[in-house]
Design an enzyme around this catalytic site. Structure first.
Site, short mmCIF file in Angstrom:
data_model
loop_
_atom_site.label_atom_id
_atom_site.label_comp_id
_atom_site.label_asym_id
_atom_site.label_seq_id
_atom_site.Cartn_x
_atom_site.Cartn_y
_atom_site.Cartn_z
N VAL A 1 -30.46 5.14 -17.20
CA VAL A 1 -29.89 6.35 -17.80
C VAL A 1 -30.25 7.51 -16.90
O VAL A 1 -31.44 7.82 -16.72
CB VAL A 1 -30.44 6.57 -19.23
CG1 VAL A 1 -29.91 7.87 -19.82
CG2 VAL A 1 -30.07 5.39 -20.12
N PHE A 2 -29.21 8.13 -16.33
CA PHE A 2 -29.47 9.14 -15.31
C PHE A 2 -29.81 10.50 -15.94
O PHE A 2 -28.97 11.37 -16.06
CB PHE A 2 -28.25 9.28 -14.39
CG PHE A 2 -27.94 8.03 -13.61
CD1 PHE A 2 -28.95 7.33 -12.96
CD2 PHE A 2 -26.64 7.55 -13.53
CE1 PHE A 2 -28.65 6.17 -12.23
CE2 PHE A 2 -26.34 6.41 -12.81
CZ PHE A 2 -27.35 5.71 -12.16
N LYS B 1 -7.95 15.01 -6.28
CA LYS B 1 -7.22 15.24 -7.54
C LYS B 1 -6.76 16.70 -7.61
O LYS B 1 -5.63 16.99 -8.02
CB LYS B 1 -8.09 14.88 -8.75
CG LYS B 1 -8.37 13.38 -8.88
CD LYS B 1 -7.09 12.58 -9.09
CE LYS B 1 -7.30 11.08 -9.03
NZ LYS B 1 -6.06 10.29 -9.01
N SER C 1 -7.70 14.17 -13.43
CA SER C 1 -8.99 13.91 -14.03
C SER C 1 -9.64 15.20 -14.52
O SER C 1 -9.42 16.27 -13.95
CB SER C 1 -9.88 13.26 -12.96
OG SER C 1 -11.22 13.33 -13.32
N PHE D 1 -0.74 5.72 -10.46
CA PHE D 1 -2.17 5.49 -10.66
C PHE D 1 -2.89 5.17 -9.35
O PHE D 1 -4.09 5.41 -9.24
CB PHE D 1 -2.40 4.26 -11.57
CG PHE D 1 -1.99 4.43 -12.99
CD1 PHE D 1 -2.75 5.17 -13.87
CD2 PHE D 1 -0.85 3.79 -13.48
CE1 PHE D 1 -2.39 5.29 -15.21
CE2 PHE D 1 -0.48 3.91 -14.81
CZ PHE D 1 -1.25 4.66 -15.67
N TYR E 1 -13.41 12.79 -3.58
CA TYR E 1 -12.55 12.20 -4.61
C TYR E 1 -12.00 13.27 -5.54
O TYR E 1 -10.80 13.38 -5.77
CB TYR E 1 -13.33 11.14 -5.42
CG TYR E 1 -12.66 10.85 -6.74
CD1 TYR E 1 -11.51 10.08 -6.80
CD2 TYR E 1 -13.15 11.42 -7.93
CE1 TYR E 1 -10.87 9.87 -8.00
CE2 TYR E 1 -12.51 11.21 -9.13
CZ TYR E 1 -11.38 10.44 -9.16
OH TYR E 1 -10.73 10.24 -10.35
N ASP F 1 0.87 -1.18 0.00
CA ASP F 1 0.00 0.00 0.00
C ASP F 1 0.91 1.23 0.00
O ASP F 1 1.78 1.36 0.87
CB ASP F 1 -0.86 -0.04 1.27
CG ASP F 1 -1.93 1.04 1.29
OD1 ASP F 1 -1.74 2.09 0.65
OD2 ASP F 1 -2.96 0.81 1.95
N TYR G 1 -7.39 12.87 -17.29
CA TYR G 1 -8.13 11.92 -18.12
C TYR G 1 -9.57 12.33 -18.27
O TYR G 1 -10.21 12.76 -17.33
CB TYR G 1 -8.17 10.53 -17.46
CG TYR G 1 -6.87 9.97 -16.99
CD1 TYR G 1 -5.67 10.24 -17.62
CD2 TYR G 1 -6.85 9.12 -15.89
CE1 TYR G 1 -4.49 9.70 -17.18
CE2 TYR G 1 -5.67 8.57 -15.43
CZ TYR G 1 -4.48 8.86 -16.07
OH TYR G 1 -3.33 8.32 -15.61
N1 UFG Z 1 -24.42 6.94 -16.36
C1 UFG Z 1 -25.69 6.43 -16.52
N2 UFG Z 1 -25.98 5.23 -15.95
C2 UFG Z 1 -25.07 4.52 -15.23
C3 UFG Z 1 -23.76 5.05 -15.07
C4 UFG Z 1 -23.49 6.26 -15.65
O1 UFG Z 1 -26.56 7.03 -17.15
O2 UFG Z 1 -25.41 3.44 -14.71
C5 UFG Z 1 -24.08 8.21 -16.99
C6 UFG Z 1 -23.70 9.29 -16.00
O3 UFG Z 1 -24.83 9.95 -15.50
C7 UFG Z 1 -22.80 10.16 -16.86
C8 UFG Z 1 -22.15 9.18 -17.83
O4 UFG Z 1 -22.96 8.02 -17.81
O5 UFG Z 1 -23.58 11.04 -17.57
C9 UFG Z 1 -20.74 8.80 -17.43
O6 UFG Z 1 -20.75 8.36 -16.09
P1 UFG Z 1 -19.49 7.64 -15.43
O7 UFG Z 1 -19.85 7.33 -14.01
O8 UFG Z 1 -19.04 6.51 -16.27
O9 UFG Z 1 -18.36 8.73 -15.52
P2 UFG Z 1 -18.30 10.19 -14.89
O10 UFG Z 1 -18.08 11.09 -16.05
O11 UFG Z 1 -19.42 10.50 -14.01
O12 UFG Z 1 -17.07 10.07 -13.92
C10 UFG Z 1 -15.88 9.51 -14.37
C11 UFG Z 1 -15.17 8.77 -13.25
C12 UFG Z 1 -14.72 9.69 -12.20
C13 UFG Z 1 -13.97 10.81 -12.77
C14 UFG Z 1 -14.78 11.48 -13.84
C15 UFG Z 1 -14.02 12.56 -14.52
O13 UFG Z 1 -16.06 7.85 -12.67
O14 UFG Z 1 -13.87 8.96 -11.36
O15 UFG Z 1 -15.11 10.53 -14.82
O16 UFG Z 1 -12.77 12.10 -14.84
F1 UFG Z 1 -13.70 11.74 -11.83
#
Ligand code: UFG
Length: 344
Positions: free
Chosen positions: A219-220, A155, A126, A82, A151, A59, A179
Site C-alpha cells: 500500500v503506497f 492524453k 483519463s 482505445f 503517458y 499497429d 475515465y
Molecule cells: N496502489 C497501491 N499498491 C499497488 C498499486 C496501486 O497502493 O500495488 C495504489 C496507488 O498508490 C493509488 C491507487 O492504488 O493510490 C490506484 O493506483 P492505480 O495504479 O491502480 O491507478 P492510478 O490512479 O494511479 O492510475 C490509473 C491508471 C493510469 C491513469 C490513471 C488516471 O493506471 O493509467 O489511473 O486515469 F492515468
C-alpha cells in the site's frame, strides 16, 4: 446496423466495450497489435455474445496498413480509439515510445477519417489530465494541470489534437471520455483484465495477491491527507464504462452532440481509499489480501473522484454496479484465470 472500428479491442476496456456493442447489434471490427493483449480474448467475446468480431492485427502507427483496413471494411461509421500504451512508469523511461504510439496512431486515424468518410470519433482519455484537482468532485471544466508523466501528457496532447483537427474540419465529431479507475470484469468471467508481468495497478495486484501469485500487496502510503491516510480514487466497473461507449456512439450516429467535441467524465462520483478497497474485497470475497504499508509512490495523486452529473444528464448514462459486485467480478475473473492455467 452500423459498423464500428474498435482499436485496442482485445484490451481490457476495449474487449468489454466490444461485447456491449455487439449486444446492441453493432458490427465490430477490431484493430489491435496484441502488444498488451492476447488473441484468445476473441474466444471470450465469442463465448459471451455468440459473435466473433472481425479482427486485424495491425499497429495503428502503420498508416498504410490502416488505410488498407479502411478500404477492406468500407462504411465504418464510427471509431472508438482505445489502442495506446498506458504504463505510467514505463512512459517516464521510454517517452518517445509513448509519444509515437499514442500520438502517431491518433494522428493517423484523424487523417484517415475524412479520406474514408468516417465522421465520428470516441477517444479514451483519463482523469489524469486533472492532476490533483483543487475542487472535488472534479468536473469537466476543472483546469488541466501539467502532466506528471509522458503517458499523461499524451492524453492531454491527444485531446488538443482532436480539438484542433475538428476546429479545422467541422464535418468531424468527437466525444472525449475521461475515465476514472476501471476495475472488475464481465459477469461471465470470460473476459477481464490481464496485465503482462507484474501489475502496476491496484486491482490486478489485489486479485493476484489473494490467489497467491504475489506474496504481499504494497500500500503506497498511509500519510496522505485523507480519512485513513491512503489515496482515494473513483473505481468504476469496467462494464459500466463499456456501456458509456455504446451511448456515446449512438449519440454521435444520431447527430445528437451539442458541440463538435464533447467531453464527459466517466466515474461513479464515489471516492474510495486503497485500504477501503482492500477491506471490502476481503469481506465480499471471503479471502485475505496480505498487505503492508510502504512509502508513497512517486507521482501519485492524493485524491480524485468524479462529478459524473454531466454524463448522467447529457448521456442518460450512470454507473450502476455496486462496489461489492464489482469486486466480486474481479475475483471471479482471477479464479477463472487460475482454473484455466491448471487445465492447461
Ligand atoms: N496502489 C497501491 N499498491 C499497488 C498499486 C496501486 O497502493 O500495488 C495504489 C496507488 O498508490 C493509488 C491507487 O492504488 O493510490 C490506484 O493506483 P492505480 O495504479 O491502480 O491507478 P492510478 O490512479 O494511479 O492510475 C490509473 C491508471 C493510469 C491513469 C490513471 C488516471 O493506471 O493509467 O489511473 O486515469 F492515468
Amino acid at each position: 446496423m452500423a459498423k464500428i472500428l474498435v482499436t485496442g479491442g482485445t484490451g481490457y476496456i476495449g474487449s468489454h466495450t466490444v461485447v456491449e456493442l455487439q449486444k446492441e447489434g453493432f458490427e465490430v471490427v477490431i484493430v489491435d497489435n496484441l502488444s498488451n493483449s492476447n488473441i484468445e480474448v476473441l474466444n471470450g467475446i465469442e463465448k459471451i455474445t455468440g459473435i466473433r468480431p472481425a479482427f486485424e492485427n495491425i499497429d495503428c502507427v502503420d498508416y498504410v496498413s490502416m488505410d488498407r483496413m479502411f478500404e477492406k471494411y468500407n462504411n465504418i461509421e464510427a471509431i472508438i480509439h482505445f489502442a495506446a500504451s498506458k504504463a505510467v512508469g514505463e512512459s517516464v523511461e521510454k517517452p518517445l515510445l509513448y509519444y509515437r504510439n499514442n500520438l502517431v496512431s491518433l494522428i493517423n486515424l484523424l487523417q484517415l477519417m475524412p479520406i474514408h468518410k468516417v465522421r465520428n470519433f470516441v477517444f479514451s482519455s483519463s482523469c489524469t489530465v486533472y492532476g490533483q484537482p483543487d475542487i472535488l468532485p472534479v468536473t469537466e471544466d476543472a483546469p488541466i494541470k501539467p502532466a506528471l508523466s509522458p503517458y499523461g501528457n499524451t492524453k492531454q496532447i491527444g485531446e488538443e489534437i482532436i480539438r484542433d483537427t475538428i476546429y479545422a474540419n467541422s464535418s468531424l465529431n468527437s466525444i472525449i471520455l475521461r475515465y476514472f479507475n476501471p476495475v472488475g470484469a464481465h459477469a461471465s468471467a470470460e473476459i477481464g483484465e490481464l496485465p503482462n508481468g507484474v501489475p502496476n495497478n491496484l486491482m490486478p495486484f489485489v486479485t493476484q495477491t489473494a490467489i497467491g501469485m504475489r506474496k504481499q500487496l504494497q500500500v503506497f502510503g498511509d500519510d496522505y491527507n485523507t480519512p485513513d491516510g491512503s489515496c482515494i480514487r473513483d473505481y468504476i466497473h469496467v462494464v459500466d464504462l463499456a456501456k458509456a461507449h455504446v451511448v456515446a456512439v449512438k449519440r454521435l450516429l444520431a447527430g445528437k452532440p451539442k458541440k463538435n467535441v464533447e467531453i464527459f467524465n466517466l466515474g461513479t462520483g464515489r471516492g474510495l481509499s486503497v485500504l477501503e478497497i482492500i477491506e471490502t474485497f476481503e469481506r465480499v470475497n471471503g479471502v485475505k489480501v496480505p498487505h503492508k504499508i510502504v512509502g508513497r509512490r512517486e507521482g501519485d495523486i492524493e485524491k480524485v473522484w468524479a462529478e459524473p452529473a454531466h454524463a448522467n444528464n447529457e448521456l442518460g448514462w450512470k454507473a450502476s454496479e455496486t462496489l461489492e459486485e464489482t469486486l466480486r467480478s474481479a475475483w471471479a475473473w482471477e479464479q477463472n484465470l487460475a482454473n484455466r492455467a491448471k487445465a492447461e
